[in-house]
Scaffold this motif. Structure first.
Motif, PDB file in Angstrom:
ATOM      1  N   GLN A  58      18.283 -48.972  26.723  1.00  0.00           N
ATOM      2  CA  GLN A  58      17.484 -48.460  27.832  1.00  0.00           C
ATOM      3  C   GLN A  58      18.091 -47.218  28.478  1.00  0.00           C
ATOM      4  O   GLN A  58      17.903 -46.969  29.661  1.00  0.00           O
ATOM      5  CB  GLN A  58      17.298 -49.561  28.878  1.00  0.00           C
ATOM      6  N   ALA A  59      18.792 -46.417  27.663  1.00  0.00           N
ATOM      7  CA  ALA A  59      19.373 -45.162  28.149  1.00  0.00           C
ATOM      8  C   ALA A  59      19.607 -44.251  26.944  1.00  0.00           C
ATOM      9  O   ALA A  59      19.808 -44.736  25.825  1.00  0.00           O
ATOM     10  CB  ALA A  59      20.682 -45.421  28.873  1.00  0.00           C
ATOM     11  N   VAL A  60      19.598 -42.959  27.163  1.00  0.00           N
ATOM     12  CA  VAL A  60      19.869 -42.012  26.089  1.00  0.00           C
ATOM     13  C   VAL A  60      21.257 -42.300  25.523  1.00  0.00           C
ATOM     14  O   VAL A  60      22.220 -42.484  26.270  1.00  0.00           O
ATOM     15  CB  VAL A  60      19.759 -40.556  26.591  1.00  0.00           C
ATOM     16  N   GLU A  78      19.458 -49.506  12.495  1.00  0.00           N
ATOM     17  CA  GLU A  78      20.077 -49.123  13.761  1.00  0.00           C
ATOM     18  C   GLU A  78      19.241 -48.029  14.401  1.00  0.00           C
ATOM     19  O   GLU A  78      18.881 -47.048  13.748  1.00  0.00           O
ATOM     20  CB  GLU A  78      21.509 -48.623  13.563  1.00  0.00           C
ATOM     21  N   GLU A  79      18.917 -48.235  15.660  1.00  0.00           N
ATOM     22  CA  GLU A  79      18.157 -47.258  16.426  1.00  0.00           C
ATOM     23  C   GLU A  79      19.061 -46.704  17.515  1.00  0.00           C
ATOM     24  O   GLU A  79      19.799 -47.455  18.146  1.00  0.00           O
ATOM     25  CB  GLU A  79      16.958 -47.919  17.097  1.00  0.00           C
ATOM     26  N   VAL A  80      18.998 -45.410  17.737  1.00  0.00           N
ATOM     27  CA  VAL A  80      19.726 -44.778  18.830  1.00  0.00           C
ATOM     28  C   VAL A  80      18.686 -44.088  19.703  1.00  0.00           C
ATOM     29  O   VAL A  80      17.864 -43.320  19.205  1.00  0.00           O
ATOM     30  CB  VAL A  80      20.771 -43.770  18.316  1.00  0.00           C
ATOM     31  N   VAL A  81      18.726 -44.357  20.978  1.00  0.00           N
ATOM     32  CA  VAL A  81      17.751 -43.783  21.915  1.00  0.00           C
ATOM     33  C   VAL A  81      18.052 -42.300  22.112  1.00  0.00           C
ATOM     34  O   VAL A  81      19.156 -41.923  22.501  1.00  0.00           O
ATOM     35  CB  VAL A  81      17.805 -44.524  23.277  1.00  0.00           C
ATOM     36  N   SER A  82      17.069 -41.458  21.808  1.00  0.00           N
ATOM     37  CA  SER A  82      17.250 -40.017  21.948  1.00  0.00           C
ATOM     38  C   SER A  82      16.530 -39.470  23.178  1.00  0.00           C
ATOM     39  O   SER A  82      16.815 -38.353  23.624  1.00  0.00           O
ATOM     40  CB  SER A  82      16.767 -39.295  20.691  1.00  0.00           C
ATOM     41  N   GLU A  83      15.589 -40.253  23.703  1.00  0.00           N
ATOM     42  CA  GLU A  83      14.867 -39.837  24.901  1.00  0.00           C
ATOM     43  C   GLU A  83      14.456 -41.101  25.638  1.00  0.00           C
ATOM     44  O   GLU A  83      14.026 -42.075  25.018  1.00  0.00           O
ATOM     45  CB  GLU A  83      13.628 -39.038  24.520  1.00  0.00           C
ATOM     46  N   TYR A  84      14.584 -41.100  26.933  1.00  0.00           N
ATOM     47  CA  TYR A  84      14.234 -42.289  27.711  1.00  0.00           C
ATOM     48  C   TYR A  84      13.711 -41.852  29.075  1.00  0.00           C
ATOM     49  O   TYR A  84      14.420 -41.220  29.847  1.00  0.00           O
ATOM     50  CB  TYR A  84      15.466 -43.191  27.897  1.00  0.00           C
ATOM     51  N   THR A  85      12.448 -42.148  29.344  1.00  0.00           N
ATOM     52  CA  THR A  85      11.828 -41.783  30.604  1.00  0.00           C
ATOM     53  C   THR A  85      11.100 -42.997  31.166  1.00  0.00           C
ATOM     54  O   THR A  85       9.932 -43.227  30.864  1.00  0.00           O
ATOM     55  CB  THR A  85      10.822 -40.611  30.406  1.00  0.00           C
ATOM     56  N   PRO A  86      11.797 -43.845  31.943  1.00  0.00           N
ATOM     57  CA  PRO A  86      11.140 -45.028  32.498  1.00  0.00           C
ATOM     58  C   PRO A  86      10.116 -44.658  33.562  1.00  0.00           C
ATOM     59  O   PRO A  86      10.222 -43.601  34.198  1.00  0.00           O
ATOM     60  CB  PRO A  86      12.287 -45.821  33.105  1.00  0.00           C
TER      61      PRO A  86
END
Length: 88
Positions: A58-60, A78-86
């Protein structure tokens, strides 16, 4: 439908929830992938283990990992968050 995507299915549904409540529900990656932790026919009776870092995806820069074995073959995503806009 294109022959390339012959098994593609799509559905639309109305959801009686606020955008904020819906985002909070869908932002829980363990909840979304919980079905992968149970043995299934599609996985030949196997299941995956879900792990996340302390930010739970839940964070870049945060990551989510699924690992398991299917018919003796190691499988991982495996996923890595590259963009996160809650939503606020």
């Amino acid at each position: 439908m294109s022959p390339r995507f012959q098994f593609h299915r799509e559905a639309t549904a109305g959801i009686a929830a606020s955008p904020q409540d819906l985002f909070a529900f869908l932002d829980d990656h363990r909840r979304l992938a919980a079905h992968m932790e149970k043995p299934s026919l599609m996985m030949a009776g196997s299941a995956m283990k879900i792990t996340t870092d302390s930010q739970q995806g839940q964070a870049v820069g945060s990551w989510i990992r699924l690992e398991g074995r299917v018919l003796g073959i190691a499988l991982s995503v495996e996923e890595v968050v590259s963009e996160y806009t809650p939503l606020s």
